[in-house]
Design an enzyme around this catalytic site. Sequence first.
Site, PDB file in Angstrom:
ATOM      1  N   PRO A 108      57.961  44.084  20.915  1.00  0.00           N
ATOM      2  CG  PRO A 108      57.064  43.988  18.756  1.00  0.00           C
ATOM      3  CD  PRO A 108      58.368  44.099  19.504  1.00  0.00           C
ATOM      4  NE  ARG A 148      46.926  43.600  31.721  1.00  0.00           N
ATOM      5  CZ  ARG A 148      46.315  44.710  31.389  1.00  0.00           C
ATOM      6  NH1 ARG A 148      45.025  44.704  31.026  1.00  0.00           N
ATOM      7  NH2 ARG A 148      46.955  45.868  31.406  1.00  0.00           N
ATOM      8  CB  CYS A 164      35.525  33.225  47.533  1.00  0.00           C
ATOM      9  SG  CYS A 164      34.754  33.565  49.113  1.00  0.00           S
ATOM     10  CD  GLU A 165      39.777  37.523  47.116  1.00  0.00           C
ATOM     11  OE1 GLU A 165      39.623  38.718  47.477  1.00  0.00           O
ATOM     12  OE2 GLU A 165      40.515  36.714  47.720  1.00  0.00           O
ATOM     13  CE1 TYR A 209      53.003  40.502  30.009  1.00  0.00           C
ATOM     14  CE2 TYR A 209      51.665  42.099  28.829  1.00  0.00           C
ATOM     15  CZ  TYR A 209      52.896  41.580  29.148  1.00  0.00           C
ATOM     16  OH  TYR A 209      54.033  42.119  28.612  1.00  0.00           O
TER      17      TYR A 209
END
Length: 468
Positions: free
Chosen positions: A320, A363, A394-395, A424
Amino acid sequence: MSTTHQAGWAHAAGALRGPSWLREPADPNALVPLLWSGSARKVDGVLEVGGVRLTDLVAEHGSPAYVLDEADFRARARAFRDAFDDFDVFYAGKAFLSTAVARWVAEEGLCLDVCSAGELLVAERAGFDMARVGYHGNNKSTAELARAIELGVGRIIVDSFDELERLVRLAADHDGDPVRLMVRVTAGVEAHTHEYIATAHEDQKFGFSITSGDALEAVRRVLAAPGLELLGLHSHIGSQIFDSSGFEVAARRVLALHATVARELGVAMPEMDLGGGFGIAYTTQDDPAEPSRLAAEMRAIVDHECRALGVEAPRLSIEPGRAIVGPSMCTVYTVGTVKEVTLDGGARRTYVSVDGGMSDNIRTALYDADYSCTLASRESTAPGRLSRVVGKHCEAGDIVVKDEFLPADVAPGDLVAVPATGAYCRSLASNYNHALRPPVVAVRDGASRVVVRRETEDDLLATDVGDE
């Protein structure tokens, strides 16, 4: 029926109503306890974690910042340790690893799973007992394997014939104890998760296929090589999994191979690893199982299959990562801009722009992941308004939270916190647009301390050698 539209998502039917599972809350200030660490609460509207008010934390450490609830992390680690008391529990360091976290893992009695030279370096720096470390990776170099052997890593999970050949050569030159291995196998199970995090079906980069016979051949080669000790088989079906049926199918196929090795090769492998991938709650649509339930179900699966096959059950282990650190961390941001966009037909969407984004949480863009959030710095009396929390990169796909009901008076300067960012988010963080990666601030008993510091401008320029 698809809701896509050739002119883009904003024109699709229902696009501005949010997902079907998202319900407008009676109080947009309220927390959903399932999504947060155990100590998270609101006091006069201000989010407090580990006894630390996030307004005070941001005043001291700045934003954005990852906030790690140490007591919650330790409690979740103990819950897995106690529920799986007859297993070896390896914390999957790829979810999030730092020197402090490695030491917490050791102190709570867990083993550690690493999958790179860098993660192994952190374990070494933390003084982790290398005999309790497992080393993953689909493309370990000769130098990386040699380092693992030199340090006395407890088990190397071999992933390919090329890697096995490297280990055979290294073991021949090694004067110490045999190199302990597990053979990673793909069981052909299609886990119910995003295709990029489903890892046991045949068409992917990890492991040896059971169906093709490669897995049995790998076992034969390990057994024939001097200096190598075969511990057993390793299987991992994917990540963010709630349904134990996938583990059941995988265990049946892996145990069948385990029995074949005993019957045909006369070798009773002592161990087996069923991997990790246990899901957590990111939003109200998620319903994760408690470790005690997972342990009971997995024991029952293995016991049933071993009885049917007439073999003794091997020593089991699990890995885990997300299930321990995921809910233990949240990310706090400062709002910079609030913009209401009016589309064709009069539909409107509110964009809440914060001082982080896809550089600290990729994510949402990478996996189409869903997150929740809350106003963290004050109480609001305004009604809820469906909002989209976005970053400063800038996306167009720089989205942190696709849909959430925030108070309609959210304004520049407010703090917004996103729960369940422990797994993550920091591990995958980047310097995109030359952003500085945020710190990880551990909180406990009313005190905060930095366990991973914020990057500086000097850090950012340190590897840029210029044109000299």
